[in-house]
Design an enzyme around this catalytic site. Structure first.
Site, PDB file in Angstrom:
ATOM      1  N   HIS A   1       5.585  42.694   9.747  1.00 38.46           N
ATOM      2  CA  HIS A   1       4.136  42.525   9.891  1.00 38.46           C
ATOM      3  C   HIS A   1       3.488  41.938   8.639  1.00 38.46           C
ATOM      4  O   HIS A   1       2.382  42.327   8.267  1.00 38.46           O
ATOM      5  CB  HIS A   1       3.482  43.872  10.239  1.00 38.46           C
ATOM      6  CG  HIS A   1       4.248  44.642  11.257  1.00 38.46           C
ATOM      7  ND1 HIS A   1       4.339  44.241  12.576  1.00 38.46           N
ATOM      8  CD2 HIS A   1       5.028  45.745  11.162  1.00 38.46           C
ATOM      9  CE1 HIS A   1       5.110  45.088  13.229  1.00 38.46           C
ATOM     10  NE2 HIS A   1       5.543  46.010  12.407  1.00 38.46           N
ATOM     11  N   CYS A   2       4.210  41.025   7.991  1.00 37.91           N
ATOM     12  CA  CYS A   2       3.678  40.355   6.790  1.00 37.91           C
ATOM     13  C   CYS A   2       3.248  41.326   5.696  1.00 37.91           C
ATOM     14  O   CYS A   2       2.318  41.030   4.942  1.00 37.91           O
ATOM     15  CB  CYS A   2       2.491  39.441   7.130  1.00 37.91           C
ATOM     16  SG  CYS A   2       2.939  38.054   8.170  1.00 37.91           S
ATOM     17  N   ALA A   3       3.892  42.482   5.650  1.00 42.36           N
ATOM     18  CA  ALA A   3       3.485  43.469   4.640  1.00 42.36           C
ATOM     19  C   ALA A   3       4.723  44.158   4.073  1.00 42.36           C
ATOM     20  O   ALA A   3       4.957  45.347   4.298  1.00 42.36           O
ATOM     21  CB  ALA A   3       2.521  44.487   5.258  1.00 42.36           C
TER      22      ALA A   3
END
Lengths: 381, 381
Positions: free
Chosen positions: A336-338
């Site tokens: 999730h791009c994190a």
């Protein structure tokens, strides 16, 4: 299709949003703020109206302090790079999205220092650690309002108090909360608020904004035509023109305005209540399934409507693929791009399966999702 | 309303554009390139398709070399700031829009030199002056394809030959020509092509793109989530992700794709022919009105469909106001965000009244505009 990917983009939108976009395109698709004819003025007016609606939502006095951008990432880049210079220090958290952490890491190259403050097991920042990370040259605290992985809500008011006491600017990334949680920039002492238009605010993609508190001057990221001070080869000083170059996404902003009107009409507390109820209902259901590991807080008052889980040690991408293909349920899997958040949670290798609930979801959607997860667990055995 | 402000934003659009935007919003308004579910994949696919259509239009081999942006200004900033570093020299023309000249002037602060090459009375660059402006450290020539004030077409092939001979990169601003003029990046030796989606390409506002020739690496302007290499705190190297952070304007890009399909279907030569005929017809009509001063070339082969005039020494804003209020004709007046061009033309004080013709204009529209101008001239006496 049961859509549980609202943390990426809310879907569907209120029909008023579709209608506002279409009306703008068909009836007054001219260039706002450039020419002076009727269609151009009408285009300019809808943009101003959307600025006013944003002000109403976040308790902002001056609509000109709202800068329209391409998306929240664009807003965050403008805020982070507009504030920080060589020799400055910035504090952020271990739960940030790449839209916060990547600009901060990129600034290391020009000599901007950073400290990434540890979060607890539930993904909530450790406030004492934040306090002790402050240095003489700390200019900015950049922090998410709620994690896009676990929904963990950060204690913004505590953080803003610390920021104010130390004369540090506070930038809040409201990607997961704008339109659902009450954000009052005055009460919460927020200096810069970045948010997308296409998530909780129910607008179309291609919209985002940055609120800049009056008196704060940022470096501009882009220069170009602004329709103002056309005679000057330098970017104008007046706001929002200083930060808004080139033709804006007028139909998108018209749609965003319709989304915010819808929210104001329903009442943000009612929207949150609905999402909280469904989130709680889903967490309760998930807790009854042995194989499911839930990440982040389980208490609905400490999290937004984002639920990250894993099923045993199953690959998160595989599970989301099955949910899509066999059950017609849309979720997101992976990091999730994190990446930092997953290091905090211990899910950097496996990723997580993320269910993100929106205002248009129903109890039946959650039941279907829970049933699907149960079936996947049964298949595992 | 007779709309003659197509150089600002083309209006109306083909109905296929409205439909494509609406369909995307209503039927697959998910986040492209992030999640893996059906709706997200469909959103990703439409973006890829639009990349392919752009390639078809401009003779580009690799769709991944198309970077989607917020608008042409965004594209130009990425190109100019992505290429130029301290100690470099850039050449541009005296007819540029502020979207080219303002980023170039802003770079003076970090030690990037520039030369603004003189243009002739018709607003066409003096090629010999361009040649002699080249220095050892000249890295980039940034030039418009056609002036947004007068439509003057720049001799791009001559310029690109000079650029190539001197190993200088060529950036072309196709804001006024993309979708109407044949642009072949290979034949014309264009290294970087910046263009808006909402003008000649008939797409919605909030869209723009930059083509980057394979092998050219730019500094990225923004960092953030890309849906790729999520594990890394650094911006990924792969293209287009390196330059595209955050959620794109999927409905806008879907609309842009529909616009380009429409153009390919009609045939770009037919579109240009129609615009040329109307432009010639209007110029011929204007030449018969004594009080009218026409700026820029009158030969239709040397100009795009943008006509700038003044009526005696009447204030250009006043005339455009009368055209709008009394005749329901939408034009733009003033400096058109291009102060240098007005210095070249000698209209820095008065500005000009700009009529910009689009594919959906008719001979009747031009007749109505000519009649209106005549009436304004009669009133003057």
């Amino acid at each position: 299709m049961i859509y549980l990917d609202n943390a990426a983009t809310s879907f569907p939108k209120p029909k008023e949003v579709y209608e506002a976009v279409d009306k703008c395109l068909r009836e007054y698709g001219a260039n706002p703020g450039r020419s002076g004819h009727k269609l151009a003025l009408k285009a300019g007016r809808i943009i101003y109206e959307t600025r006013e609606l944003i002000c109403q939502l976040f308790n902002i006095d001056n609509p000109m302090q709202i800068i329209f951008t391409y998306n929240a990432t664009d807003s965050l880049n403008l805020a982070i790079k507009g504030i920080l210079s060589k020799g400055d220090h910035v504090i952020t958290s271990g739960m940030e999205h790449n839209s916060v952490i990547r600009p901060i890491k990129a600034l290391e190259e020009i000599g901007v220092e950073n400290t990434i403050v540890e979060c607890d097991d539930e993904g909530i920042i450790k406030v004492d650690k934040l306090k002790s990370a402050i240095k003489k040259n700390t200019k900015l605290i950049a922090i998410t309002h709620a994690s896009n992985v676990t929904g963990s809500l950060m204690p913004i008011e505590k953080i803003s108090k610390i920021a104010k006491e130390n004369s540090i600017l506070l930038l809040v990334d409201a990607a997961q909360t704008a339109g659902v949680y009450n954000i009052d920039v005055k009460k919460m002492n927020i200096d810069l608020l970045a948010f997308p238009g296409h998530k909780g605010l129910m607008g179309p993609q291609g919209t985002g904004a940055l609120y800049i508190r009056e008196g704060i001057k940022l470096r501009h990221m882009k220069e170009g035509g602004t329709g103002s001070k056309s005679e000057s080869l330098l970017q104008p000083e007046i706001i929002p023109d200083r930060y808004e170059s080139g033709t804006p996404n007028t139909p998108g902003i018209a749609g965003l305005g319709a989304g915010i009107k819808y929210i104001l009409n329903i009442g943000i507390d009612n929207i949150r209540k609905h999402e909280e109820e469904l989130t709680e209902y889903m967490i309760n259901g998930l807790e009854k399934i042995n194989e499911v590991i839930i990440y982040g807080p389980k208490d609905i008052k400490r999290k937004a409507s984002v639920i990250s889980i894993n099923i045993g040690d199953l690959d998160s991408s595989e599970v989301s693929y099955i949910l899509d293909q066999a059950f017609n349920i849309a979720v997101r899997s992976g990091l999730h791009c994190a990446p930092l958040a997953h290091k905090t949670l211990g899910t950097f290798e496996q990723g997580t399966i993320r269910f993100s609930i929106g205002y248009f979801n129903t109890k039946q959607d959650i039941d279907r999702a829970l049933e699907a997860i149960k079936k996947i667990c049964e298949e595992m055995e």
